[in-house]
Design a protein around this motif. Structure first.
Motif, PDB file in Angstrom:
ATOM      1  N   ASP A   1      58.390  -9.964 -11.598  1.00 45.51           N
ATOM      2  CA  ASP A   1      58.949 -10.162 -10.266  1.00 45.51           C
ATOM      3  C   ASP A   1      60.445 -10.023 -10.444  1.00 45.51           C
ATOM      4  N   ALA A   2      61.037  -9.105  -9.750  1.00 38.74           N
ATOM      5  CA  ALA A   2      62.439  -8.787  -9.986  1.00 38.74           C
ATOM      6  C   ALA A   2      63.393  -9.627  -9.154  1.00 38.74           C
ATOM      7  N   SER A   3      63.041 -10.870  -8.818  1.00 40.62           N
ATOM      8  CA  SER A   3      63.950 -11.686  -8.016  1.00 40.62           C
ATOM      9  C   SER A   3      65.251 -11.948  -8.759  1.00 40.62           C
ATOM     10  N   THR A   4      65.196 -12.238 -10.050  1.00 40.24           N
ATOM     11  CA  THR A   4      66.450 -12.415 -10.791  1.00 40.24           C
ATOM     12  C   THR A   4      67.104 -11.064 -11.049  1.00 40.24           C
ATOM     13  N   GLU A   5      66.282 -10.016 -11.191  1.00 40.01           N
ATOM     14  CA  GLU A   5      66.848  -8.685 -11.404  1.00 40.01           C
ATOM     15  C   GLU A   5      67.634  -8.222 -10.186  1.00 40.01           C
ATOM     16  N   GLN A   6      67.262  -8.703  -8.985  1.00 39.34           N
ATOM     17  CA  GLN A   6      68.010  -8.355  -7.780  1.00 39.34           C
ATOM     18  C   GLN A   6      69.479  -8.726  -7.950  1.00 39.34           C
ATOM     19  N   LYS A   7      69.743  -9.790  -8.678  1.00 38.13           N
ATOM     20  CA  LYS A   7      71.103 -10.278  -8.842  1.00 38.13           C
ATOM     21  C   LYS A   7      71.768  -9.691 -10.078  1.00 38.13           C
TER      22      LYS A   7
ATOM     23  N   HIS B   1      58.887  -4.539 -27.291  1.00 40.81           N
ATOM     24  CA  HIS B   1      59.229  -3.246 -26.681  1.00 40.81           C
ATOM     25  C   HIS B   1      58.738  -3.195 -25.234  1.00 40.81           C
ATOM     26  N   CYS B   2      57.496  -3.645 -24.995  1.00 43.54           N
ATOM     27  CA  CYS B   2      56.947  -3.650 -23.629  1.00 43.54           C
ATOM     28  C   CYS B   2      57.793  -4.510 -22.695  1.00 43.54           C
ATOM     29  N   ALA B   3      58.198  -5.681 -23.176  1.00 43.61           N
ATOM     30  CA  ALA B   3      58.996  -6.587 -22.342  1.00 43.61           C
ATOM     31  C   ALA B   3      60.344  -5.987 -22.002  1.00 43.61           C
ATOM     32  N   VAL B   4      60.990  -5.358 -22.969  1.00 41.20           N
ATOM     33  CA  VAL B   4      62.304  -4.758 -22.709  1.00 41.20           C
ATOM     34  C   VAL B   4      62.162  -3.550 -21.791  1.00 41.20           C
TER      35      VAL B   4
ATOM     36  N   GLU C   1      70.469  -9.940 -13.165  1.00 40.79           N
ATOM     37  CA  GLU C   1      70.161 -10.810 -14.288  1.00 40.79           C
ATOM     38  C   GLU C   1      68.828 -10.384 -14.878  1.00 40.79           C
ATOM     39  N   LEU C   2      68.558 -10.839 -16.078  1.00 43.23           N
ATOM     40  CA  LEU C   2      67.314 -10.460 -16.728  1.00 43.23           C
ATOM     41  C   LEU C   2      66.286 -11.575 -16.800  1.00 43.23           C
ATOM     42  N   GLY C   3      66.659 -12.825 -16.641  1.00 44.31           N
ATOM     43  CA  GLY C   3      65.709 -13.917 -16.729  1.00 44.31           C
ATOM     44  C   GLY C   3      65.676 -14.525 -18.116  1.00 44.31           C
ATOM     45  N   SER C   4      65.089 -15.701 -18.223  1.00 48.00           N
ATOM     46  CA  SER C   4      65.150 -16.467 -19.464  1.00 48.00           C
ATOM     47  C   SER C   4      64.375 -15.829 -20.609  1.00 48.00           C
ATOM     48  N   PHE C   5      63.246 -15.155 -20.347  1.00 48.90           N
ATOM     49  CA  PHE C   5      62.487 -14.527 -21.431  1.00 48.90           C
ATOM     50  C   PHE C   5      63.312 -13.435 -22.105  1.00 48.90           C
ATOM     51  N   SER C   6      63.920 -12.574 -21.306  1.00 49.37           N
ATOM     52  CA  SER C   6      64.762 -11.517 -21.878  1.00 49.37           C
ATOM     53  C   SER C   6      65.969 -12.106 -22.607  1.00 49.37           C
TER      54      SER C   6
END
Length: 138
Positions: free
Chosen positions: A3-9, A53-56, A11-16
């Motif tokens: 879900d790209a809600s943090t990507e909208q801003k 690799h998949c996550a990135v 940001e990448l999120g805590s996992f990344s």
């Protein structure tokens, strides 16, 4: 998928962040991410786990797709196909996302991962669904 809600801003999120991924460049036309390989990212044979690799790949595509879409909607990943081309146990990796298709309902992004010598390590394609904000409220 993502879900790209943090990507909208942008940001990448805590996992990344835990993976150590840093944004090098981020626009709606291209995203470049980089990270250093460390033992926590290895699978049992002491090479980078394919899931990294998949996550990135997904993070790069989601960030790019969200930036391109802007406030018009949000994006969620619906398919991630990543091929692993070269085993890596150390060094710095760089992922570059570029668009293949950006449409009204879906987007398709290509992400190439290379090592610090420019050699191909992995390549992925991520299909994302564009969701208008009213679809997320249901």
């Amino acid at each position: 998928m993502t879900d790209a809600s943090t990507e909208q801003k942008g940001e990448l999120g805590s996992f990344s962040q835990w993976l150590g991924v840093k944004i090098v460049e981020a626009t709606g036309d291209r995203v470049v991410l980089a990270w250093d390989v460390r033992p926590e990212l290895w699978q049992p044979y002491e090479i980078v786990h394919g899931g990294v690799h998949c996550a990135v790949v997904e993070s790069a595509a989601s960030l790019a797709a969200a930036l391109w879409l802007g406030d018009r909607a949000k994006v969620v990943g619906v398919s991630n196909h990543t091929d692993f081309l070269r085993a890596v146990r150390d060094g710095r990796l760089v992922a570059t996302a570029t668009p293949i298709h950006r449409g009204r309902l879906q987007q398709l992004w290509l992400v190439d991962i290379v090592d610090d010598q420019g050699r191909a390590v992995a390549r992925g394609q991520v299909r994302l669904q564009n969701l208008r904000n009213e679809h997320l409220a249901r």
